[in-house]
Design an enzyme around this catalytic site. Structure first.
Site, PDB file in Angstrom:
ATOM      1  N   VAL A  16     -30.986  -7.543 -30.038  1.00 55.30           N
ATOM      2  CA  VAL A  16     -31.197  -9.059 -30.259  1.00 55.30           C
ATOM      3  C   VAL A  16     -30.659  -9.458 -31.761  1.00 55.30           C
ATOM      4  O   VAL A  16     -30.075 -10.835 -31.634  1.00 55.30           O
ATOM      5  CB  VAL A  16     -32.861  -9.375 -30.183  1.00 55.30           C
ATOM      6  CG1 VAL A  16     -32.744 -10.680 -30.273  1.00 55.30           C
ATOM      7  CG2 VAL A  16     -33.424  -8.610 -28.827  1.00 55.30           C
ATOM      8  N   LYS A  98     -43.690  -9.301 -30.122  1.00 51.41           N
ATOM      9  CA  LYS A  98     -44.784  -9.908 -29.682  1.00 51.41           C
ATOM     10  C   LYS A  98     -46.025  -9.128 -29.888  1.00 51.41           C
ATOM     11  O   LYS A  98     -46.932  -9.518 -29.948  1.00 51.41           O
ATOM     12  CB  LYS A  98     -44.856  -9.945 -27.980  1.00 51.41           C
ATOM     13  CG  LYS A  98     -43.971  -8.867 -27.350  1.00 51.41           C
ATOM     14  CD  LYS A  98     -42.527  -8.873 -27.204  1.00 51.41           C
ATOM     15  CE  LYS A  98     -41.835  -7.608 -26.912  1.00 51.41           C
ATOM     16  NZ  LYS A  98     -40.530  -7.860 -26.285  1.00 51.41           N
ATOM     17  N   GLU A 122     -40.763 -18.150 -29.997  1.00 56.85           N
ATOM     18  CA  GLU A 122     -40.471 -18.206 -28.343  1.00 56.85           C
ATOM     19  C   GLU A 122     -39.972 -17.199 -27.604  1.00 56.85           C
ATOM     20  O   GLU A 122     -40.210 -16.743 -26.681  1.00 56.85           O
ATOM     21  CB  GLU A 122     -39.670 -19.808 -28.189  1.00 56.85           C
ATOM     22  CG  GLU A 122     -39.190 -20.438 -26.861  1.00 56.85           C
ATOM     23  CD  GLU A 122     -40.564 -20.682 -26.423  1.00 56.85           C
ATOM     24  OE1 GLU A 122     -41.275 -21.843 -26.770  1.00 56.85           O
ATOM     25  OE2 GLU A 122     -41.136 -20.353 -25.437  1.00 56.85           O
ATOM     26  N   GLY A 180     -30.487  -2.820 -22.800  1.00 55.06           N
ATOM     27  CA  GLY A 180     -31.024  -3.244 -24.081  1.00 55.06           C
ATOM     28  C   GLY A 180     -32.276  -3.990 -23.552  1.00 55.06           C
ATOM     29  O   GLY A 180     -32.764  -5.075 -24.432  1.00 55.06           O
ATOM     30  N   GLU A 183     -38.186  -1.648 -24.626  1.00 58.05           N
ATOM     31  CA  GLU A 183     -38.646  -1.476 -26.014  1.00 58.05           C
ATOM     32  C   GLU A 183     -38.074  -0.123 -26.531  1.00 58.05           C
ATOM     33  O   GLU A 183     -37.994   0.834 -25.631  1.00 58.05           O
ATOM     34  CB  GLU A 183     -40.081  -1.572 -25.967  1.00 58.05           C
ATOM     35  CG  GLU A 183     -40.810  -2.929 -25.658  1.00 58.05           C
ATOM     36  CD  GLU A 183     -40.288  -4.018 -26.527  1.00 58.05           C
ATOM     37  OE1 GLU A 183     -40.267  -3.984 -27.789  1.00 58.05           O
ATOM     38  OE2 GLU A 183     -39.706  -5.076 -26.119  1.00 58.05           O
ATOM     39  N   ASP A 194     -46.493  -4.294 -23.085  1.00 60.19           N
ATOM     40  CA  ASP A 194     -45.598  -5.369 -23.719  1.00 60.19           C
ATOM     41  C   ASP A 194     -46.242  -6.903 -22.768  1.00 60.19           C
ATOM     42  O   ASP A 194     -46.201  -7.829 -23.419  1.00 60.19           O
ATOM     43  CB  ASP A 194     -44.118  -5.109 -23.370  1.00 60.19           C
ATOM     44  CG  ASP A 194     -43.207  -6.236 -23.661  1.00 60.19           C
ATOM     45  OD1 ASP A 194     -42.916  -6.379 -24.904  1.00 60.19           O
ATOM     46  OD2 ASP A 194     -42.868  -6.801 -22.821  1.00 60.19           O
ATOM     47  N   LYS A 198     -47.730 -10.270 -24.280  1.00 61.79           N
ATOM     48  CA  LYS A 198     -47.164 -11.522 -24.094  1.00 61.79           C
ATOM     49  C   LYS A 198     -48.628 -12.509 -23.609  1.00 61.79           C
ATOM     50  O   LYS A 198     -48.615 -13.451 -23.845  1.00 61.79           O
ATOM     51  CB  LYS A 198     -46.297 -11.471 -23.076  1.00 61.79           C
ATOM     52  CG  LYS A 198     -44.774 -10.898 -23.765  1.00 61.79           C
ATOM     53  CD  LYS A 198     -43.891 -10.611 -22.571  1.00 61.79           C
ATOM     54  CE  LYS A 198     -42.681 -10.011 -23.418  1.00 61.79           C
ATOM     55  NZ  LYS A 198     -41.851  -9.492 -22.608  1.00 61.79           N
ATOM     56  N   GLY A 296     -32.622  -9.085 -22.785  1.00 53.66           N
ATOM     57  CA  GLY A 296     -31.266  -8.870 -23.000  1.00 53.66           C
ATOM     58  C   GLY A 296     -31.054  -9.661 -24.238  1.00 53.66           C
ATOM     59  O   GLY A 296     -31.481 -10.490 -24.500  1.00 53.66           O
TER      60      GLY A 296
HETATM   61  N1  LIG Z   1     -34.548  -6.548 -26.272  1.00 52.70           N
HETATM   62  C1  LIG Z   1     -34.956  -7.577 -25.758  1.00 52.70           C
HETATM   63  O1  LIG Z   1     -34.473  -7.845 -24.683  1.00 52.70           O
HETATM   64  C2  LIG Z   1     -36.029  -8.203 -26.389  1.00 52.70           C
HETATM   65  C3  LIG Z   1     -36.444  -9.564 -25.850  1.00 52.70           C
HETATM   66  C4  LIG Z   1     -37.572 -10.100 -26.541  1.00 52.70           C
HETATM   67  C5  LIG Z   1     -38.020  -9.734 -27.594  1.00 52.70           C
HETATM   68  N2  LIG Z   1     -37.556  -8.339 -28.138  1.00 52.70           N
HETATM   69  C6  LIG Z   1     -38.014  -8.038 -29.460  1.00 52.70           C
HETATM   70  O2  LIG Z   1     -37.079  -8.165 -30.538  1.00 52.70           O
HETATM   71  C7  LIG Z   1     -37.311  -7.180 -31.535  1.00 52.70           C
HETATM   72  C8  LIG Z   1     -36.056  -6.173 -31.604  1.00 52.70           C
HETATM   73  O3  LIG Z   1     -35.820  -5.618 -30.206  1.00 52.70           O
HETATM   74  P1  LIG Z   1     -34.438  -5.163 -29.953  1.00 52.70           P
HETATM   75  O4  LIG Z   1     -34.377  -4.901 -28.607  1.00 52.70           O
HETATM   76  O5  LIG Z   1     -33.337  -5.724 -30.739  1.00 52.70           O
HETATM   77  O6  LIG Z   1     -34.789  -3.852 -30.509  1.00 52.70           O
HETATM   78  P2  LIG Z   1     -33.469  -2.617 -31.080  1.00 52.70           P
HETATM   79  O7  LIG Z   1     -34.034  -1.370 -31.031  1.00 52.70           O
HETATM   80  O8  LIG Z   1     -32.237  -2.847 -30.468  1.00 52.70           O
HETATM   81  O9  LIG Z   1     -33.027  -2.844 -32.616  1.00 52.70           O
HETATM   82  C9  LIG Z   1     -34.166  -3.172 -33.426  1.00 52.70           C
HETATM   83  C10 LIG Z   1     -33.458  -2.633 -34.869  1.00 52.70           C
HETATM   84  O10 LIG Z   1     -34.435  -2.803 -35.835  1.00 52.70           O
HETATM   85  C11 LIG Z   1     -34.069  -2.101 -37.062  1.00 52.70           C
HETATM   86  N3  LIG Z   1     -35.145  -1.792 -37.950  1.00 52.70           N
HETATM   87  C12 LIG Z   1     -36.335  -1.087 -37.643  1.00 52.70           C
HETATM   88  N4  LIG Z   1     -37.235  -1.319 -38.674  1.00 52.70           N
HETATM   89  C13 LIG Z   1     -36.360  -2.032 -39.620  1.00 52.70           C
HETATM   90  C14 LIG Z   1     -36.600  -2.635 -40.927  1.00 52.70           C
HETATM   91  N5  LIG Z   1     -37.965  -2.200 -41.597  1.00 52.70           N
HETATM   92  N6  LIG Z   1     -35.794  -3.194 -41.641  1.00 52.70           N
HETATM   93  C15 LIG Z   1     -34.671  -3.487 -41.096  1.00 52.70           C
HETATM   94  N7  LIG Z   1     -34.434  -2.878 -39.846  1.00 52.70           N
HETATM   95  C16 LIG Z   1     -35.076  -2.419 -39.057  1.00 52.70           C
HETATM   96  C17 LIG Z   1     -33.667  -0.768 -36.246  1.00 52.70           C
HETATM   97  O11 LIG Z   1     -33.117   0.154 -36.954  1.00 52.70           O
HETATM   98  C18 LIG Z   1     -32.968  -1.386 -34.867  1.00 52.70           C
HETATM   99  O12 LIG Z   1     -31.479  -1.223 -35.353  1.00 52.70           O
HETATM  100  C19 LIG Z   1     -38.521  -6.178 -30.741  1.00 52.70           C
HETATM  101  O13 LIG Z   1     -39.738  -6.781 -31.366  1.00 52.70           O
HETATM  102  C20 LIG Z   1     -38.567  -6.696 -29.272  1.00 52.70           C
HETATM  103  O14 LIG Z   1     -39.874  -6.529 -29.069  1.00 52.70           O
HETATM  104  C21 LIG Z   1     -36.579  -7.848 -27.460  1.00 52.70           C
HETATM  105  N1  LIG Z   2     -38.985  -4.847 -23.398  1.00 54.04           N
HETATM  106  C1  LIG Z   2     -39.137  -6.560 -22.896  1.00 54.04           C
HETATM  107  C2  LIG Z   2     -38.075  -7.293 -23.740  1.00 54.04           C
HETATM  108  C3  LIG Z   2     -38.448  -8.818 -23.647  1.00 54.04           C
HETATM  109  O1  LIG Z   2     -39.614  -9.143 -24.199  1.00 54.04           O
HETATM  110  C4  LIG Z   2     -38.996  -6.497 -21.634  1.00 54.04           C
HETATM  111  O2  LIG Z   2     -38.490  -5.862 -20.866  1.00 54.04           O
HETATM  112  O3  LIG Z   2     -39.504  -7.699 -20.962  1.00 54.04           O
END
Ligand SMILES: NC(=O)c1ccc[n+]([C@@H]2O[C@H](COP(=O)([O-])OP(=O)(O)OC[C@H]3O[C@@H](n4cnc5c(N)ncnc54)[C@H](O)[C@@H]3O)[C@@H](O)[C@H]2O)c1
Ligand SMILES: N[C@@H](CCO)C(=O)O
Length: 393
Positions: A16, A98, A122, A180, A183, A194, A198, A296
């Site tokens: 993200v 979340k 959001e 991607g 979690e 998760d 939410k 995504g």
């Molecule tokens: N991937 C999705 O579709 C999605 C959708 C909605 C919400 N989210 C939320 O967004 C957040 C990030 O998700 P993502 O999919 O990008 O995860 P990801 O694992 O791809 O990326 C997370 C990054 O954070 C880094 N990180 C961990 N601890 C850290 C710290 N203390 N300081 C700096 N960097 C640190 C990790 O090294 C990693 O590169 C999560 O809370 C997830 O629940 C993800």
């Molecule tokens: N892992 C979460 C990311 C979005 O919140 C999902 O699949 O819905």
């Protein structure tokens, strides 16, 4: 109203975080730029100028020019430390986390009030669906009766691929991870945790009710097997992981995350792959239906972008419903229509636990019972034996 200039300190440059970086490059009109990015992994090759990166969170938190912290990391405990420090320093925050928000909802609310700075999230609920702001802004508390939806993209993707394309559970989960969606710890997705985080956030914005996540019951998709898939196919149904919160006639609230057999006439039937869908029911509008990508990089970054943009106009959540709903209680005192898949020896005893039985089927070592059961009994039976699965009908 003129838009404030925003200097962003970004935490996390994974799926993200990088998605947000790309989205901001394509949004030149927005008066916001990333000043510094705090990352964790020292070995990773990154595609942009390394001088933008730091490994020290204080480089962002102590930078007086940074007025917005965007927190996109995969560690809820570290995220809470970062977000609470930022709010205490008077920096506005955007987060997609979340788990962190659900686990610390009350503390985060108090910090926002005490330090007078907003926290927007959001992207934490259903990624690209603008559901939190709609619950905050649009619905009068008296009108909203229920909110029900598919709020996890990974499990919906897995259910779609295993059901429609006969992909194995493991292969479908791997695809969700590679795209991607999942979690870092995918049990949060497959176990329904998760979705529960939410649901907890939706409950607060829909009804003003703040529940501890552990007070909300969740069953995920990890116990669904061939028998449930066969049952669904024979009856022309699909299985979806549903999060639901609703007001009972006595004014109490019930909420859970459970798999459900969904009928073709249900709006959520056609919500497949990584899409999420939320149906709200109100006294006067009747049903409204929100649909969009639930995970995504770019769909999630779009919600983060919208929050950043809103901060430019000093938007904050008012949490009006929380103030109005003192005394609201959560109840398990409801009955649910379910299919219980069970092991053979306990079949007769299990029938006795139902208020009424519609069908029962036994074949070899396992079988199922359909009928009405109290929510309390369902929880107890589910927790005492891993061979059992419950799916709402
Ligand atoms: N991937 C999705 O579709 C999605 C959708 C909605 C919400 N989210 C939320 O967004 C957040 C990030 O998700 P993502 O999919 O990008 O995860 P990801 O694992 O791809 O990326 C997370 C990054 O954070 C880094 N990180 C961990 N601890 C850290 C710290 N203390 N300081 C700096 N960097 C640190 C990790 O090294 C990693 O590169 C999560 O809370 C997830 O629940 C993800
Ligand atoms: N892992 C979460 C990311 C979005 O919140 C999902 O699949 O819905």
């Amino acid at each position: 109203m003129s838009q404030k200039k925003l200097k962003i300190g970004l935490f996390g440059f994974g799926c993200v975080g990088f998605g947000l970086y790309e989205v901001l490059q394509k949004t030149p009109g927005l008066k916001a730029d990333i000043r510094k990015i705090c990352v964790k992994n020292t070995d990773k090759e990154r595609e942009i100028d390394p001088s933008n990166f730091t490994f020290d969170k204080n480089d962002l938190l102590n930078d007086d020019e940074i007025n917005v912290i965007v927190e996109l990391i995969d560690d809820a405990d570290a995220a809470f430390e970062i977000v609470s420090s930022a709010l205490k320093k008077g920096k506005a925050v955007v987060s997609a986390n979340k788990k962190m928000i659900a686990e610390h909802f009350t503390e985060l609310l108090e910090l926002q009030r005490e330090y007078g700075v907003p926290l927007l999230y959001e992207a934490a609920c259903c990624a690209s669906l603008p559901i939190i702001r709609n619950l905050e802004e649009y619905y009068d508390n008296d009108l909203l009766e229920s909110i029900e939806g598919i709020v996890n993209g990974s499990t919906n993707y897995i259910l779609t691929k295993t059901f429609a394309e006969n992909l194995s559970y493991e292969a479908a989960l791997l695809e969700a991870q590679q795209k991607g969606f999942a979690e870092s710890n995918p049990i949060l997705d497959t176990g329904g945790f998760d979705a529960k985080y939410k649901l907890q956030i939706l409950l607060a914005h829909a009804f003003g009710f703040i529940a501890k996540p552990e007070a909300l019951f969740n069953i995920g998709i990890d116990r669904i097997g061939k028998l449930e898939l066969k049952y669904a196919k024979e009856k022309g149904l699909k299985i979806k992981l549903i999060a639901k919160a609703f007001k009972n006639t006595d004014g109490t609230v019930s909420a859970f995350v459970l798999p459900k057999f969904v009928h073709p006439e249900n709006r959520l039937f056609s919500v497949d792959d990584v899409f999420n869908g939320v149906v709200t029911k109100t006294s006067f509008a009747d049903e409204q239906f929100f649909v969009g990508k639930g995970a995504g990089a770019h769909p999630t970054a779009s919600a983060v972008l919208s929050d950043i943009s809103a901060l430019g106009y000093d938007y904050k959540y008012e949490y009006k419903k929380i103030g109005q709903q003192q005394g609201l209680t959560l109840t398990d005192n409801i009955e649910l229509d379910v299919l219980l898949r069970h092991e053979k020896p306990a079949a007769e005893a299990l029938r006795q636990e139902f208020t009424s039985v519609n069908e029962s089927y036994l074949n070899g070592e396992s079988g199922y019972i359909t009928g009405k059961i109290s929510f309390g009994k369902l929880k107890a039976l589910h927790n005492e034996n891993e061979e059992r699965s419950f799916v709402l009908i």
